[in-house]
Scaffold this motif. Structure first.
Motif, PDB file in Angstrom:
ATOM      1  N   ASP A  96      -0.338   1.878   9.873  1.00 53.46           N
ATOM      2  CA  ASP A  96       0.769   1.600   8.975  1.00 53.46           C
ATOM      3  C   ASP A  96       1.839   0.799   9.723  1.00 53.46           C
ATOM      4  O   ASP A  96       2.461   1.304  10.648  1.00 53.46           O
ATOM      5  CB  ASP A  96       1.348   2.925   8.477  1.00 53.46           C
ATOM      6  CG  ASP A  96       2.400   2.731   7.410  1.00 53.46           C
ATOM      7  OD1 ASP A  96       2.593   1.588   6.991  1.00 53.46           O
ATOM      8  OD2 ASP A  96       3.014   3.732   7.009  1.00 53.46           O
TER       9      ASP A  96
ATOM     10  N   ALA B 143       0.860  -1.187   0.000  1.00 58.84           N
ATOM     11  CA  ALA B 143       0.000   0.000   0.000  1.00 58.84           C
ATOM     12  C   ALA B 143       0.891   1.229   0.000  1.00 58.84           C
ATOM     13  O   ALA B 143       1.844   1.313   0.778  1.00 58.84           O
ATOM     14  CB  ALA B 143      -0.928   0.013   1.220  1.00 58.84           C
ATOM     15  N   GLY B 144       0.578   2.164  -0.882  1.00 52.29           N
ATOM     16  CA  GLY B 144       1.354   3.394  -0.941  1.00 52.29           C
ATOM     17  C   GLY B 144       2.814   3.175  -1.246  1.00 52.29           C
ATOM     18  O   GLY B 144       3.667   3.949  -0.788  1.00 52.29           O
TER      19      GLY B 144
ATOM     20  N   LYS C 193       4.626   0.805  -0.146  1.00 53.03           N
ATOM     21  CA  LYS C 193       5.315   0.182   0.979  1.00 53.03           C
ATOM     22  C   LYS C 193       4.847  -1.252   1.170  1.00 53.03           C
ATOM     23  O   LYS C 193       3.713  -1.601   0.855  1.00 53.03           O
ATOM     24  CB  LYS C 193       5.050   0.955   2.274  1.00 53.03           C
ATOM     25  CG  LYS C 193       5.577   2.379   2.308  1.00 53.03           C
ATOM     26  CD  LYS C 193       5.241   3.015   3.658  1.00 53.03           C
ATOM     27  CE  LYS C 193       5.760   4.446   3.739  1.00 53.03           C
ATOM     28  NZ  LYS C 193       5.401   5.067   5.050  1.00 53.03           N
TER      29      LYS C 193
END
Length: 662
Positions: free
Chosen positions: A385, A361-362, A364
């Motif tokens: 996160d 996600a993003g 990462k």
């Protein structure tokens, strides 16, 4: 002769455990007039005082000091230091022992490298010891270039002049972590610390009754007040910044976060668990800035942030999930090549038998722990996160001596793979594919493996987990086909990979510790033996790897007449990865009898005869018939990669191919 090393041993009611310690001190390779042992009896009430008095009366370099009980190890260590006459002082606990060459090797290494502190490789018998620190020799180490801070027990060698210069002494009285305070200050003040990793110097032992002081439950308030004293030393001798944060991180990780993880937390009584958590939370908030926890791996960071937020319930929830996380491995391939054992394997972490999952996600990679929404939301730096630095994850192959617990890292090459999870968009497994090559002649940090049984482990380091598992119980067909004994080196030595019983894990036997090698020859038949006459020659095809050529022999026994003949021969490699033994055959001497065959393989300890299921019937006219006898050993257990007799059929097929080529 000046005393090179004084060994200081605090003693309190060790019972029989002190005998191993005493024996190891008497076995030291240093001459007796170059070292001394000082036992400081701290008010023992068992038979130990009399035992030590007898020891001191018999050996001039063994000394004993009796004193009233002080309640802990600090005062007797200080008393021993005051009495020491050596250039260096080595501390040993009364239930541990030293390697036979420990004092000589550590002293020479320390002098050669101008060290104030020498840290010898440790092996843990039932208790943990540092691992990464001893991956290699470190002649010039300090807290910035080596993980010295991982080893804070007192079992090291210190230059006496250095200790006196800074008046380094142990805190006395009944207290905890006095060794942390002492060793931390020594590290930070030393001009040089030398780490010796190619010889096991110290054996750190857990008693069978678990009565070692370090295994007793502690009172949290006093314990963490003592820990603050070690932090005070760091603050006094370092400046604020990354180094101080990294040193503080050792205590956050080992003394706090690790006590709040998995079964180590869950098996504690609820009231003690709460008391422990409260003291840890208080200390974290009081002494650690954000840079300390920020350097922790993912899972440790999650626990640290939950501690800082005061969320014991979430810590417990995470512990229940983590308690099921275990490493897993598949042995894909096993084969000898050029005298080295090549081990191919696949590894990953699993929880509850299912792969640990990650998601992207993003941009990462994120760990997917099963926390409730309340848990991550309560931790501001973490949020939802949970970054997983998978590029820093690694897998190692470690071999461990079953008798001594000495362990050594082996060379490894590996790749990391992200395997998508069907039906879960963006989720993946993190899998290692690795190959290690074990050279038994240099596998002990450059030295050859000692005789014994060496168990094979894989060790996965990822996301704050560093866990071991045995390798081999789950294996591919290539592993079963490639497992065989080997004769390598000069002088030649015998090495035998085998599957343990009943679990089927991979281990390595060095120098015929058991009769297991006989199983390797249970499938031999008369087709494996070639006899020629005029002159008499005998050749036996054998199912193992040979590097070059070496000497070996056959022992022929005529049971009916109680006589035997030794035939010395040459053992050499065949192109198929097998070997053959060639010897002269004195037919006149053997005529008119049946001779059972025993193989004597090369061994630095003197090879033991191994019965082969074969016999030679030698007629009076010199004619020879090779007979297959019932095997005296049980067949190897069925492999998961084949059926009984599969290895024999493969060997027979190889011999047929060689015959056709001729």
């Amino acid at each position: 002769m000046p005393i090179k090393v004084s060994v200081v041993i605090p003693v309190y009611n060790p019972g029989g455990y002190i005998e191993d310690c005493i024996a190891s001190l008497l076995r030291q390779s240093l001459p007796d007039d170059e070292y001394e042992a000082i036992f400081v009896d701290d008010g023992s009430t068992d038979e130990t005082p009399e035992r030590l008095d007898r020891l001191a009366a018999e050996y001039p370099h063994m000394h004993v000091i009796h004193q009233e009980g002080s309640g802990w190890s600090g005062k007797p260590r200080n008393v021993g230091m005051a009495a020491a006459k050596g250039e260096f002082i080595q501390f040993v606990d009364n239930d541990d022992w030293l390697g036979d060459e420990a004092l000589e090797r550590m002293y020479d290494y320390g002098v050669a490298n101008g060290a104030d502190v020498i840290v010898g490789k440790m092996a843990g018998k039932g208790r943990p010891v540092p691992r990464e620190l001893f991956r290699k020799n470190r002649p010039h180490a300090n807290v910035e270039n080596a993980p010295l801070i991982d080893s804070l027990t007192p079992h090291k060698m210190f230059r006496k002049e250095f200790l006196d210069k800074y008046d380094l002494r142990y805190k006395e009285g009944r207290r905890r972590l006095e060794d942390h305070v002492f060793v931390t200050e020594a590290y930070l003040r030393a001009d040089n610390v030398a780490v010796l990793s190619d010889y096991v110097c110290y054996y750190h032992v857990k008693r069978e009754d678990a009565s070692n002081a370090g295994f007793q439950r502690f009172e949290p308030v006093g314990y963490f007040n003592n820990l603050r004293e070690a932090l005070d030393v760091v603050e006094e001798l370092t400046e604020p910044g990354p180094l101080r944060d990294r040193l503080f991180r050792r205590w956050l990780r080992n003394e706090m976060v690790e006590r709040m993880r998995g079964q180590r937390l869950l098996k504690l009584p609820a009231d003690y668990r709460q008391e422990l958590f409260d003291q840890i939370h208080k200390l974290v908030v009081e002494r650690f800035g954000p840079g300390v926890a920020a350097g922790l791996p993912t899972t440790q960071r999650i626990v640290a942030d939950l501690i800082a937020a005061g969320r014991l319930a979430d810590v417990e929830e995470f512990a229940r999930w983590e308690s099921q996380v275990k490493p897993s491995g598949v042995l894909d391939d096993l084969a000898w090549a050029d005298g080295k054992l090549t081990i191919g394997y696949t590894a990953e972490y699993k929880s509850g038998g299912e792969p640990v999952l990650f998601r992207t996600a993003g941009g990462k990679d994120l760990l997917v722990p099963p926390l409730t929404q309340a848990g991550p939301d309560a931790v501001a730096p973490l949020g939802a996160d949970t970054p997983a630095p998978l590029a820093k994850s690694k897998v190692d192959l470690v071999i461990k001596d079953r008798a001594t617990a000495a362990e050594f890292f082996q060379p490894v090459e590996f790749t990391r793979e992200k395997i998508p999870v069907t039906g879960r968009q963006g989720h993946f497994r993190h899998v290692f594919r690795a190959t290690s090559r074990v050279d038994p002649l240099s596998a002990a940090n450059g030295a050859a493996l000692d005789a014994g049984i060496w168990d094979v482990f894989i060790r996965i380091t990822s996301c704050g987990w560093t866990k071991d598992t045995r390798l081999g119980a789950v294996r591919g067909e290539g592993a079963g086909q490639g497992r065989r004994a080997a004769v390598v080196g000069s002088p030649a030595r015998l090495f035998l990979p085998f599957w343990t019983d009943p679990h089927g894990n991979l281990s390595l036997e060095v120098e015929q510790q058991t009769d297991r090698i006989a199983y390797e020859f249970a499938g031999l038949t008369s087709a494996d033996v070639t006899v020629t006459t005029d002159p008499g020659r005998l050749t036996v095809a054998l199912p193992f790897h040979v590097q070059g050529e070496s000497e070996a022999s056959l022992k022929l026994t005529d049971a009916a007449r109680s006589r035997s003949v030794a035939l010395h021969g040459t053992l050499s490699a065949l192109g198929s990865g097998e070997a053959e033994l060639r010897t002269d055959l004195p037919l006149e001497e053997l005529a008119g009898a049946r001779w059972r065959l025993e193989l004597v393989l090369p061994s630095t300890a003197g090879g033991k005869p191994v019965a082969l299921p074969l016999a030679l019937d030698v007629r009076a006219d010199g004619g020879v018939v090779v007979k297959r006898l019932p095997s005296a050993v049980r067949k190897p257990a069925r492999s998961r990669s084949g059926f009984p007799g599969a290895a024999f059929l493969r060997r027979a097929a190889g011999r047929l191919r060689r015959t056709l080529k001729k």
